[in-house]
Design an enzyme around this catalytic site. Structure first.
Site, PDB file in Angstrom:
ATOM      1  N   ARG A 175     -23.103  20.110  68.790  1.00  0.00           N
ATOM      2  CA  ARG A 175     -24.129  19.070  68.604  1.00  0.00           C
ATOM      3  C   ARG A 175     -24.478  18.340  69.901  1.00  0.00           C
ATOM      4  O   ARG A 175     -24.840  17.158  69.892  1.00  0.00           O
ATOM      5  CB  ARG A 175     -23.671  18.030  67.553  1.00  0.00           C
ATOM      6  CG  ARG A 175     -23.328  18.614  66.213  1.00  0.00           C
ATOM      7  CD  ARG A 175     -24.514  19.171  65.450  1.00  0.00           C
ATOM      8  NE  ARG A 175     -24.030  19.840  64.276  1.00  0.00           N
ATOM      9  CZ  ARG A 175     -23.726  21.145  64.245  1.00  0.00           C
ATOM     10  NH1 ARG A 175     -23.901  21.928  65.310  1.00  0.00           N
ATOM     11  NH2 ARG A 175     -23.263  21.687  63.149  1.00  0.00           N
ATOM     12  N   SER A 226     -25.542  14.310  58.436  1.00  0.00           N
ATOM     13  CA  SER A 226     -24.236  13.806  58.853  1.00  0.00           C
ATOM     14  C   SER A 226     -24.414  12.752  59.935  1.00  0.00           C
ATOM     15  O   SER A 226     -25.073  12.999  60.944  1.00  0.00           O
ATOM     16  CB  SER A 226     -23.382  14.950  59.403  1.00  0.00           C
ATOM     17  OG  SER A 226     -23.085  15.842  58.352  1.00  0.00           O
ATOM     18  N   GLU A 296     -23.461  11.211  65.453  1.00  0.00           N
ATOM     19  CA  GLU A 296     -24.273  12.376  65.800  1.00  0.00           C
ATOM     20  C   GLU A 296     -25.741  11.920  65.851  1.00  0.00           C
ATOM     21  O   GLU A 296     -26.534  12.426  66.631  1.00  0.00           O
ATOM     22  CB  GLU A 296     -24.081  13.437  64.709  1.00  0.00           C
ATOM     23  CG  GLU A 296     -24.909  14.687  64.882  1.00  0.00           C
ATOM     24  CD  GLU A 296     -24.630  15.708  63.773  1.00  0.00           C
ATOM     25  OE1 GLU A 296     -23.456  15.885  63.389  1.00  0.00           O
ATOM     26  OE2 GLU A 296     -25.604  16.318  63.305  1.00  0.00           O
TER      27      GLU A 296
END
Ligand code: FAD
Length: 305
Positions: A175, A226, A296
């Site tokens: 990520r 998320s 994130e």
């Protein structure tokens, strides 16, 4: 937000849409947050180049895809947003590779690959972002990652220069993606290399992944997927649930009852509610487990003073 001395653009040479004081809640999946001083949705790549040539060097500039990983604080974004979705939409086969522009959504890309008898792009179906956002985040799921299928990318510099780059020029991690040498560029397209496959099998896989998602994610309420990265060897959702935070609410923001690593806008959430809840989850998990959770999601803009 004090919008003093807004940038003046020469709209006569532009073919796209220029908006001012545009609520970013219309452009992010959390459906919350402040306004952007200017939003420009280019007509196409050439138009984006013309626009970039007009943007002053010190103007804060941010590309936004489907806003599915983004929160703009309630005080707004002082600068210009480049809206890629609905703008850079080309998708075609080119010399055995898929050429896809930055504004193309993941689901469209997955289906295009499957219909061309290519496999390895099925995972894109469940990521509600654009190619540009997926390249920026190295988005992935169920064993697939965006950069795993990239042969080369096409970027525009701030001054509107079009450049091709290879994956070797980036530091690519979970990520996270960064150009090895610092630069200020926007992804505008990519060539993807995929293996020949069975179109029926790819379509079945796409269907199964969609079903898996709707069973495990709170897709009926505005969210940004998320919120935290998974710590090495652990799952953020498991840690958050273990700390008894499912259902925890601040204002209109709530830790999802269905998936603990999701924060949903349960109605009327402000960006401040969401950011405060993110902080609360971090503090509680740190206190109870000693583990630091790192967001994130990207948070930009100014707080309301
Ligand atoms: C229900 C749901 C499920 C999700 N599931 C997953 C998942 O399984 N796996 C996963 O990895 N993510 C998942 N996400 C998160 C999100 O979809 C991804 O991070 C996606 O890559 C974001 O794409 P976007 O176009 O929405 O980017 P945005 O949210 O618009 O932008 C994200 C960041 O990328 C930058 N950016 C966007 N476009 C460009 C560009 N063209 N050039 C340069 N920078 C750019 C923005 O400035 C911002 O910093 C999920 C989100 C939701 C809402």
């Amino acid at each position: 937000m004090n919008m003093s001395e807004p940038t003046q653009f020469n709209t006569e040479v532009l073919r796209g849409e220029l908006l001012h004081d545009e609520p970013m809640s219309r452009h992010v999946s959390w459906r919350a947050g402040g306004v952007a001083q200017h939003v420009y949705q280019p007509a196409d790549l050439a138009d984006m180049q013309t626009f970039l040539q007009q943007v002053p060097a010190d103007e804060p500039l941010m590309a936004v895809g489907l806003g599915s990983n983004l929160l703009v604080r309630d005080g707004g974004f002082r600068g210009t947003v480049l809206l890629m979705v609905g703008a850079l939409t080309e998708l075609r086969m080119e010399d055995g590779l898929i050429y896809v522009q930055a504004g193309v959504p993941g689901a469209k890309l997955a289906r295009f690959a499957a219909s061309n008898n290519l496999c390895g792009a099925e995972f894109f179906v469940g990521i509600p972002g654009t190619l540009g956002g997926m390249l920026t985040m190295n988005a992935g799921c169920y064993g697939g990652e965006t950069w795993g299928v990239v042969q080369r990318v096409q970027v525009l510099t701030r001054s509107g220069e079009l450049i091709e780059r290879t994956p070797q020029e980036y530091q690519i991690a979970y990520r996270q993606v960064a150009l090895k040498q610092h630069s200020d560029e926007f992804f505008v397209g990519a060539w993807l290399k995929l293996a020949q496959g069975d179109v029926e099998a790819a379509k079945q896989e796409i269907k199964a992944l969609m079903e898996k998602r709707s069973a495990s994610q709170p897709l009926q309420m505005p969210n940004a997927g998320s919120v935290f990265r998974n710590p090495t060897g652990n799952h953020a959702a498991k840690l958050i649930e273990g700390c008894g935070l499912k259902g925890k609410r601040i204002g209109g923001a709530q830790v999802s009852e269905k998936h603990a690593n999701f924060i949903v806008n349960a109605g009327g959430a402000t960006a401040a509610d969401i950011e405060e809840l993110i902080g609360e989850v971090q503090v509680t998990v740190q206190k109870q487990t000693g583990i630091n959770l790192h967001p994130e999601v990207r948070i930009v803009g100014e707080k309301v003073k």
